[in-house]
Scaffold this motif. Sequence first.
Motif, mmCIF file in Angstrom:
data_model
loop_
_atom_site.group_PDB
_atom_site.id
_atom_site.type_symbol
_atom_site.label_atom_id
_atom_site.label_comp_id
_atom_site.label_asym_id
_atom_site.label_seq_id
_atom_site.Cartn_x
_atom_site.Cartn_y
_atom_site.Cartn_z
ATOM 1 N N ARG A 137 0.836 -1.200 0.000
ATOM 2 C CA ARG A 137 0.000 0.000 0.000
ATOM 3 C C ARG A 137 0.870 1.248 0.000
ATOM 4 O O ARG A 137 0.666 2.171 -0.790
ATOM 5 N N ASP A 138 1.864 1.271 0.874
ATOM 6 C CA ASP A 138 2.763 2.433 0.955
ATOM 7 C C ASP A 138 3.536 2.626 -0.349
ATOM 8 O O ASP A 138 3.715 3.750 -0.805
ATOM 9 N N PHE A 139 3.978 1.533 -0.954
ATOM 10 C CA PHE A 139 4.709 1.629 -2.214
ATOM 11 C C PHE A 139 3.834 2.226 -3.314
ATOM 12 O O PHE A 139 4.222 3.181 -3.980
ATOM 13 N N TYR A 140 2.645 1.645 -3.546
ATOM 14 C CA TYR A 140 1.789 2.129 -4.630
ATOM 15 C C TYR A 140 1.269 3.539 -4.360
ATOM 16 O O TYR A 140 1.069 4.319 -5.297
ATOM 17 N N SER A 141 1.096 3.875 -3.098
ATOM 18 C CA SER A 141 0.710 5.256 -2.768
ATOM 19 C C SER A 141 1.816 6.230 -3.158
ATOM 20 O O SER A 141 1.554 7.265 -3.771
ATOM 21 N N ALA A 142 3.047 5.885 -2.811
ATOM 22 C CA ALA A 142 4.184 6.762 -3.122
ATOM 23 C C ALA A 142 4.504 6.764 -4.614
ATOM 24 O O ALA A 142 4.773 7.817 -5.201
ATOM 25 N N ALA A 143 4.465 5.583 -5.234
ATOM 26 C CA ALA A 143 4.872 5.473 -6.636
ATOM 27 C C ALA A 143 3.838 6.038 -7.597
ATOM 28 O O ALA A 143 4.197 6.647 -8.611
ATOM 29 N N LEU A 144 2.545 5.851 -7.282
ATOM 30 C CA LEU A 144 1.501 6.218 -8.234
ATOM 31 C C LEU A 144 0.494 7.232 -7.699
ATOM 32 O O LEU A 144 -0.409 7.645 -8.419
ATOM 33 N N GLY A 145 0.619 7.586 -6.431
ATOM 34 C CA GLY A 145 -0.299 8.558 -5.851
ATOM 35 C C GLY A 145 -1.679 8.010 -5.537
ATOM 36 O O GLY A 145 -2.619 8.768 -5.330
ATOM 37 N N TRP A 146 -1.821 6.694 -5.486
ATOM 38 C CA TRP A 146 -3.127 6.082 -5.224
ATOM 39 C C TRP A 146 -3.428 6.089 -3.739
ATOM 40 O O TRP A 146 -2.535 5.961 -2.897
ATOM 41 N N GLN A 147 -4.703 6.182 -3.399
ATOM 42 C CA GLN A 147 -5.151 6.113 -2.009
ATOM 43 C C GLN A 147 -5.823 4.765 -1.780
ATOM 44 O O GLN A 147 -6.589 4.302 -2.628
ATOM 45 N N PHE A 148 -5.524 4.160 -0.651
ATOM 46 C CA PHE A 148 -6.047 2.847 -0.314
ATOM 47 C C PHE A 148 -6.881 2.902 0.954
ATOM 48 O O PHE A 148 -6.649 3.741 1.817
ATOM 49 N N THR A 149 -7.813 1.971 1.065
ATOM 50 C CA THR A 149 -8.578 1.741 2.286
ATOM 51 C C THR A 149 -8.131 0.394 2.832
ATOM 52 O O THR A 149 -8.034 -0.577 2.076
ATOM 53 N N ASP A 150 -7.830 0.327 4.123
ATOM 54 C CA ASP A 150 -7.475 -0.941 4.754
ATOM 55 C C ASP A 150 -8.743 -1.686 5.136
ATOM 56 O O ASP A 150 -9.659 -1.116 5.739
ATOM 57 N N PHE A 151 -8.803 -2.960 4.774
ATOM 58 C CA PHE A 151 -9.908 -3.838 5.142
ATOM 59 C C PHE A 151 -9.337 -4.947 6.017
ATOM 60 O O PHE A 151 -9.274 -6.095 5.615
ATOM 61 N N GLY A 152 -8.858 -4.584 7.186
ATOM 62 C CA GLY A 152 -8.211 -5.519 8.083
ATOM 63 C C GLY A 152 -6.702 -5.457 7.914
ATOM 64 O O GLY A 152 -6.182 -4.689 7.095
ATOM 65 N N PRO A 153 -5.978 -6.274 8.678
ATOM 66 C CA PRO A 153 -4.517 -6.183 8.687
ATOM 67 C C PRO A 153 -3.821 -6.765 7.459
ATOM 68 O O PRO A 153 -2.638 -6.514 7.248
ATOM 69 N N THR A 154 -4.538 -7.532 6.634
ATOM 70 C CA THR A 154 -3.878 -8.199 5.505
ATOM 71 C C THR A 154 -4.466 -7.820 4.149
ATOM 72 O O THR A 154 -4.148 -8.455 3.140
ATOM 73 N N TYR A 155 -5.328 -6.780 4.112
ATOM 74 C CA TYR A 155 -5.958 -6.435 2.836
ATOM 75 C C TYR A 155 -6.163 -4.931 2.744
ATOM 76 O O TYR A 155 -6.656 -4.309 3.675
ATOM 77 N N ALA A 156 -5.778 -4.374 1.610
ATOM 78 C CA ALA A 156 -6.019 -2.969 1.314
ATOM 79 C C ALA A 156 -6.446 -2.867 -0.138
ATOM 80 O O ALA A 156 -6.075 -3.703 -0.961
ATOM 81 N N ALA A 157 -7.222 -1.821 -0.453
ATOM 82 C CA ALA A 157 -7.703 -1.684 -1.831
ATOM 83 C C ALA A 157 -7.985 -0.226 -2.157
ATOM 84 O O ALA A 157 -8.350 0.550 -1.279
ATOM 85 N N THR A 158 -7.819 0.108 -3.433
ATOM 86 C CA THR A 158 -8.307 1.395 -3.900
ATOM 87 C C THR A 158 -9.820 1.273 -4.016
ATOM 88 O O THR A 158 -10.349 0.172 -4.213
ATOM 89 N N THR A 159 -10.518 2.378 -3.875
ATOM 90 C CA THR A 159 -11.979 2.351 -3.954
ATOM 91 C C THR A 159 -12.458 3.502 -4.825
ATOM 92 O O THR A 159 -13.215 4.360 -4.396
ATOM 93 N N THR A 160 -12.012 3.492 -6.076
ATOM 94 C CA THR A 160 -12.342 4.568 -7.003
ATOM 95 C C THR A 160 -13.629 4.304 -7.766
ATOM 96 O O THR A 160 -14.137 5.181 -8.441
ATOM 97 N N ASP A 161 -14.139 3.081 -7.683
ATOM 98 C CA ASP A 161 -15.309 2.649 -8.438
ATOM 99 C C ASP A 161 -15.022 2.604 -9.935
ATOM 100 O O ASP A 161 -15.902 2.686 -10.765
#
Length: 113
Positions: free
Chosen positions: A23-47
Motif C-alpha cells: 500500500r505504501d509503495f503504490y501510494s508513493a509510486a503512483l499517488g493512489w489512495q487505499f482503504t485498509d480492510f483488516g490487517p492483511t488487505y487494502a484496496a483502492t476504492t475509485t469505483d
Amino acid sequence: MSNSPKHRLNYFELRVADSGRSRDFYSAALGWQFTDFGPTYAATTTDDTDLGLDAETKGPPLAVIESNDLEASLAQVEAAGGTIVKPIFDFPGGRRFHFTDPDSIEVAIWQRD
C-alpha cells in the motif's frame, strides 16, 4: 444471449507479502489512495478498475469481473466448461465466486450488494 448478464473487468488483486508495505509503495509510486480492510488487505476504492492488495492468499494475480447477475454468471461459466473452485460467498460490499478456465487460470466474478 440477449438476457445475458453484463460483465466488465473492474478489479485486479495482487497477492503480496505485506499489504501495508505494498500500500505504501503504490501510494508513493503512483499517488493512489487505499482503504485498509483488516490487517492483511487494502484496496483502492475509485469505483473504476480498482487494485486489491491481498497478503493472506498466495499465488498469481486475480482478475475480478463485475456482474449485474451473479447467479446467471455462475450458470454461464459452468455451461461453458469452467470449474467452480470457490462457490458464491459474501464479503464486504458484495458476493463473489471463483472459477478456473480451461487453462486452469483462476478468475473471480462478483456482484455489488
